[in-house]
Design an enzyme around this catalytic site. Sequence first.
Site, mmCIF file in Angstrom:
data_model
loop_
_atom_site.group_PDB
_atom_site.id
_atom_site.type_symbol
_atom_site.label_atom_id
_atom_site.label_comp_id
_atom_site.label_asym_id
_atom_site.label_seq_id
_atom_site.Cartn_x
_atom_site.Cartn_y
_atom_site.Cartn_z
ATOM 1 N N LYS A 61 0.668 -1.222 -0.689
ATOM 2 C CA LYS A 61 0.038 0.019 0.130
ATOM 3 C C LYS A 61 0.922 1.634 0.159
ATOM 4 O O LYS A 61 0.144 2.887 -0.735
ATOM 5 C CB LYS A 61 -0.770 0.299 1.387
ATOM 6 C CG LYS A 61 -2.511 -0.889 1.408
ATOM 7 C CD LYS A 61 -3.141 -1.710 1.959
ATOM 8 C CE LYS A 61 -3.481 -2.614 2.471
ATOM 9 N NZ LYS A 61 -4.624 -3.342 3.493
ATOM 10 N N ASP B 194 -11.090 2.008 3.791
ATOM 11 C CA ASP B 194 -11.317 0.928 4.007
ATOM 12 C C ASP B 194 -13.383 0.430 3.912
ATOM 13 O O ASP B 194 -13.531 -0.073 2.934
ATOM 14 C CB ASP B 194 -11.402 0.157 4.746
ATOM 15 C CG ASP B 194 -9.623 -0.116 4.817
ATOM 16 O OD1 ASP B 194 -8.890 -0.315 3.824
ATOM 17 O OD2 ASP B 194 -8.991 -0.766 6.379
ATOM 18 N N GLN C 182 -4.417 -1.680 9.578
ATOM 19 C CA GLN C 182 -3.888 -3.110 9.010
ATOM 20 C C GLN C 182 -4.985 -3.940 10.159
ATOM 21 O O GLN C 182 -4.113 -4.248 11.213
ATOM 22 C CB GLN C 182 -2.788 -3.255 8.274
ATOM 23 C CG GLN C 182 -2.450 -4.728 7.691
ATOM 24 C CD GLN C 182 -3.523 -4.607 6.582
ATOM 25 O OE1 GLN C 182 -3.262 -3.569 5.793
ATOM 26 N NE2 GLN C 182 -3.583 -6.012 5.392
#
Length: 279
Positions: free
Chosen positions: A49, A116, A93
């Site tokens: 990412k 997200d 994460q």
Amino acid sequence: MAIRIDGKALAARVKEQVRAEAAELPRKPGLAVILVGENPASKVYVNGKEKDCAECGIESFPHKLPAETTQEALLELIRALNADPAVDGILCQLPLPEHLDGDAVINAIVPDKDVDCFHPFNVGRMSIGQPVFLPCTPAGVMEMLRAYDIPVRGRRCVVLGRSNIVGKPMAMLLTQADGTVTVCHSRTEGLAEITRQADILVSAIGKTDFVTAGMVKEGAVVIDVAMNRNAEGRLCGDVDFAAVEPKASYITPVPGGVGPMTRALLMRNILTAARSHQL
Ligand code: GUN
């Protein structure tokens, strides 16, 4: 023989578009990436990412925290990032170490930085067709279907898996695209009978070679969301690719299929967030 859907090439196109649009903004978009602990797969994802951000002209702010980090310290960091004007998106994460409450962390992220699309506000908005952000993996799958002119309207779609990250939102987006959707999971009875009816089969189970040729209708579109390691340690999906490819009309490889698209759609969400903050 199926046409292989080239997720890598499509993702490169999406990222190039994000890069061009990000360059037009008054300041660089910013993504805060939080990684708690030493999960090796998570480290690989987070590095990926950060690399994508660099390619797209997005600033990344890494926060790599020890496994012993407390819930309060993590929430304190999120509160600071919520208030930081250089940060357009916050990504924590998952999975988190056992002692931390992932739901509380997701709930603490201000919804307009929830790139997200995990926060209940954004999940709710998406579910009624008023999305702010789209969840990266399901949105990446929809983008692949569009790019290859694969119609969803009126077709039978079967989603394997009911996770909050993939299965549930995938079913929602396919429904909104007028597909007729069935969600199957570990407790489903007569699974193969159901999957054999699928015009579009999306698998997000996480078990190597779970989807066999006998579970797939001739001419079906097969989308493999999983990222597993087989006995030799090689990256693979849920689908027995060699056996299913000759039967399918379109199929996504692993690697090089859904994975790169998930990452590209994250970049697009960060751009969306940055735009909303820089109006
Ligand atoms: N863990 C596995 N996939 C994801 C993802 O898309 N976002 C976050 N935050 N964690 C993950």
